[in-house]
Design a protein around this motif. Structure first.
Motif, PDB file in Angstrom:
ATOM      1  N   SER A 269      -0.681  47.385  52.548  1.00  0.00           N
ATOM      2  CA  SER A 269      -0.179  47.788  53.867  1.00  0.00           C
ATOM      3  C   SER A 269       0.663  46.688  54.507  1.00  0.00           C
ATOM      4  O   SER A 269       0.385  45.504  54.345  1.00  0.00           O
ATOM      5  N   TYR A 282      -0.582  42.751  54.571  1.00  0.00           N
ATOM      6  CA  TYR A 282      -1.989  42.371  54.720  1.00  0.00           C
ATOM      7  C   TYR A 282      -2.597  41.899  53.402  1.00  0.00           C
ATOM      8  O   TYR A 282      -3.648  41.266  53.399  1.00  0.00           O
ATOM      9  N   CYS A 283      -1.967  42.266  52.292  1.00  0.00           N
ATOM     10  CA  CYS A 283      -2.468  41.879  50.971  1.00  0.00           C
ATOM     11  C   CYS A 283      -1.412  41.043  50.256  1.00  0.00           C
ATOM     12  O   CYS A 283      -0.229  41.063  50.614  1.00  0.00           O
ATOM     13  N   CYS A 325     -10.799  50.477  57.145  1.00  0.00           N
ATOM     14  CA  CYS A 325      -9.575  49.788  57.567  1.00  0.00           C
ATOM     15  C   CYS A 325      -9.176  50.191  58.989  1.00  0.00           C
ATOM     16  O   CYS A 325      -9.211  51.373  59.343  1.00  0.00           O
ATOM     17  N   TYR A 356      -9.705  44.173  58.578  1.00  0.00           N
ATOM     18  CA  TYR A 356      -8.318  43.803  58.295  1.00  0.00           C
ATOM     19  C   TYR A 356      -8.051  43.831  56.783  1.00  0.00           C
ATOM     20  O   TYR A 356      -7.115  43.204  56.304  1.00  0.00           O
ATOM     21  N   GLY A 357      -8.838  44.525  56.055  1.00  0.00           N
ATOM     22  CA  GLY A 357      -8.701  44.624  54.604  1.00  0.00           C
ATOM     23  C   GLY A 357     -10.071  44.887  54.016  1.00  0.00           C
ATOM     24  O   GLY A 357     -11.081  44.467  54.565  1.00  0.00           O
ATOM     25  N   ASN A 366      -6.109  47.802  51.252  1.00  0.00           N
ATOM     26  CA  ASN A 366      -5.973  48.249  52.644  1.00  0.00           C
ATOM     27  C   ASN A 366      -6.122  49.761  52.708  1.00  0.00           C
ATOM     28  O   ASN A 366      -6.030  50.458  51.705  1.00  0.00           O
TER      29      ASN A 366
END
Length: 382
Positions: A269, A282-283, A325, A356-357, A366
């Motif tokens: 995401s 986010y990753c 999530c 947040y994950g 995510n």
């Protein structure tokens, strides 16, 4: 109480009053461990002190959230907690406070020690009846390395978890261990239990035909500079059909990207657009990976189907711990379906938090709902 699990929540803003309300519901002579998830709006030092005093130094782990899942459903500004009976659960924890240098030479002794401590409590055979819960600082950008290393050390022991949140401010997230809150750290909770359980993960997204190749990246910052050789934000905006300056978290939630590994799509995401037309994720993202455009299917249908599958396999669930999530919650809010989702979670006895994950078997993902469901205590077990 036969399940060995009790749940509680408090909306009290005063940390001591909140801790007392939780203790009123959870405390009993066999309470062996408390897991909690709290809003980052609490004065955390005060909350840590209050929990320690009220629970009389019962071992505890937890983290801050981007929203809570209480026994009544979705909430904000609250603290939710789960109490575990030491006759049914052996639980041991470890704090990882040096994420930068966490490698297999540190992970293997950590896992072996946790398992040995659980084994000594003789609740259940550790290899077949244990799983690990991981809680990580959600802004550390070290999740992938830590999780892959832990997964190698865990071997066949299943794991899941979530990255701590801070009510969508994206400034400071915390995990709790050893009586206080920590940043740039992770907590590993090893749970060994006589209860049947199942670690699961689900998402409501399906792949489209569009593929994007990551052609330039800043790995440390999780920032994609170019997609298909062009400014990343321009390519993504064209894909979803809007102007770059119209890109919002809501659009990112509706139009995520995914990497295809081992027959499955793992969601990657987007967090934000930067001034240089790059995209922060986010990753972790790497140069050369192919990202697949995804589209949402009805989230409530997927959630309901997943909860039903779990119940078919385990029977009525005394409790489910869920890492959900915060982008899913954002999608439910925009569709005005939060109350319907809360009703499903309440019926299935889900408690947990918005993350947040999410973490599942060593992968950081995510936009999933990931967790563990417990079944009833086997009758032969007492």
């Amino acid at each position: 109480m036969n399940s060995g699990i009790l749940t509680a929540a408090s909306n009290q803003l005063n940390p001591l009053q909140a801790a007392r309300e939780l203790a009123q519901r959870l405390c009993h002579e066999y309470l062996g461990f408390v897991l909690f998830f709290c809003s980052a709006e609490y004065p955390l030092d005060d909350l840590a002190g209050a929990l320690g005093r009220v629970f009389n130094n019962v071992p505890m782990s937890g983290c801050t959230t981007a929203g809570e899942i209480t026994p009544q459903g979705y909430d904000r500004g609250s603290v939710v907690a789960i109490g575990f009976d030491r006759r049914v659960f052996a639980i041991e924890t470890a704090l990882i406070d040096d994420l930068e240098h966490f490698d297999l030479s540190r992970a293997q002794p950590l896992v072996d020690t946790l398992l040995e401590r659980c084994r000594q409590q003789a609740v259940a055979p550790v290899n077949e009846h244990s799983f690990a819960l991981t809680l990580l600082d959600g802004l550390s950008s070290r999740e992938e390395q830590v999780l892959a290393t832990l997964d190698a050390a865990l071997g066949r022991i299943p794991s899941f978890g979530g990255s701590a949140g801070d009510d969508n401010h994206l400034t400071h997230t915390h995990v709790y261990a050893d009586g206080r809150f920590h940043t740039r750290a992770a907590v590993v909770v090893m749970l060994n239990t006589r209860l049947p359980f199942e670690v699961f993960s689900t998402h409501h997204l399906e792949p489209l035909a569009h593929k994007l190749v990551v052609t330039e990246v800043d790995r440390e910052q999780r920032r994609v500079v170019e997609l298909n050789g062009l400014p990343a934000a321009d390519v993504y905006a064209a894909l979803v059909g809007c102007a770059v300056d119209a890109l919002t978290p809501s659009i990112f939630a509706q139009h995520p990207l995914a990497v295809y590994i081992g027959g499955q799509h793992y969601i990657r995401s987007i967090q934000r657009v930067n001034d240089d037309a790059s995209l922060t994720f986010y990753c972790a993202v790497e140069t050369g990976i192919v990202l697949t455009a995804m589209r949402p299917t009805p989230l409530l249908l997927d959630l309901d189907a997943m909860l039903q599958r779990v119940q078919q396999r385990l029977g009525a669930t005394p409790a489910i711990i869920g890492c959900d999530c915060f982008l899913r919650r954002m999608a439910l809010e925009s569709l005005q379906q939060l109350e319907q989702a809360s009703a499903l979670l309440r019926q299935a006895r889900v408690v947990g938090f918005n993350t947040y994950g999410e973490q599942h078997h060593g992968m950081h993902v995510n936009q999933t709902f990931t967790g563990v469901a417990f079944g009833a205590l086997p009758t032969s077990g007492g």
